[in-house]
Design an enzyme around this catalytic site. Sequence first.
Site, mmCIF file in Angstrom:
data_model
loop_
_atom_site.group_PDB
_atom_site.id
_atom_site.type_symbol
_atom_site.label_atom_id
_atom_site.label_comp_id
_atom_site.label_asym_id
_atom_site.label_seq_id
_atom_site.Cartn_x
_atom_site.Cartn_y
_atom_site.Cartn_z
ATOM 1 N N SER A 198 -33.542 0.533 -8.039
ATOM 2 C CA SER A 198 -33.513 -0.812 -8.483
ATOM 3 C C SER A 198 -34.392 -1.162 -9.460
ATOM 4 C CB SER A 198 -33.248 -1.627 -7.291
ATOM 5 O OG SER A 198 -32.870 -3.087 -7.550
ATOM 6 N N ASP B 226 -21.523 -0.741 -7.626
ATOM 7 C CA ASP B 226 -22.637 -1.389 -7.791
ATOM 8 C C ASP B 226 -22.387 -2.710 -8.944
ATOM 9 O OD1 ASP B 226 -25.256 -2.449 -8.614
ATOM 10 O OD2 ASP B 226 -26.081 -0.822 -8.993
ATOM 11 N N HIS C 74 -25.004 -1.806 -4.764
ATOM 12 C CA HIS C 74 -26.299 -1.795 -5.232
ATOM 13 C C HIS C 74 -27.444 -1.481 -3.802
ATOM 14 C CE1 HIS C 74 -29.568 -2.577 -8.177
ATOM 15 N NE2 HIS C 74 -30.112 -3.181 -7.242
#
Length: 307
Positions: free
Chosen positions: A116, A213, A243
């Site tokens: 991330s 995502d 995500h």
Amino acid sequence: MENKSKYKTIDHVLCVEGNKKIHVWETLPEENSPKRKNTIIIASGFARRMDHFAGLAEYLSRNGFHVIRYDSLHHVGLSSGTIDEFTMSIGKQSLLAVVDWLNTRKINNRGILASSLSARIVYASLSEINVSFLITAVGVVNLRYTLERALGFDYLSLPINELPNNLDFEGHKLGAEVFARDCLDFGWEDLTSTINSMMYLDIPFIAFTANNDNWVKQDEVITLLSNIRSNRCKIYSLLGSSHDLGENLVVLRNFYQSVTKAAIAMDNDRLDIDVDIIEPSFEHLTIATVNERRMKIEIENQAISLS
């Protein structure tokens, strides 16, 4: 400084500028596991602590890796500071401090696994550190886009004096002015800045995207890789994932398996992740997770008693 404990995970405390402390957790390779050339540094995603990656550390350890994790300064977790003062540059400072500490311990062969937001920090740091390879999972390549998706508004488009005091990110209060000013002053905010940081990358790189995502565009990850002049890059998709790689046990297991395979492949100078792994039992993963949560609480209680 190393904190001795009854747990498998070893807690180290790095003292950095301004009397601040960074906690680093070390997991040694499992006894009788395969020999590996590289240590793996795990850079956790935003609002994720070291203990959130207990299961991944267990996977990597079972497969022969020496694993290093850390909590960034001014972030959630055990290190100094509060998240309302976090900036991307502070995240970079924390990573560089951990790498410097590894250098003093002569741990020079290492790969990085970043997820991330931490992936964006790692992308900007690679010109200043020596690593053997890079693995990212749902790595942010266009910070402005990701923030807009996560926060519901493009706050980086506002003048600094029109920003709210705080930005609510997954229940955490991020200091709007300090974060935005750092993004704009030091060029963290867009895809172009990421491409400029990565264009001359000369180490093997595997990027895992997630097909569901909503915070990172897969085509922008592809654009990033297409602008890297090395041919030692590959992209894989974590099917069924968003995500949030921990949204359910199926997604989480796929994440653990995939990045462990990638680490083994890259430790052997390959990009093909069709390799066999040793898989910990659910019981072992549960024990590792519970023990690390207990260890974290004990460290926090010790800090309170000393304050």
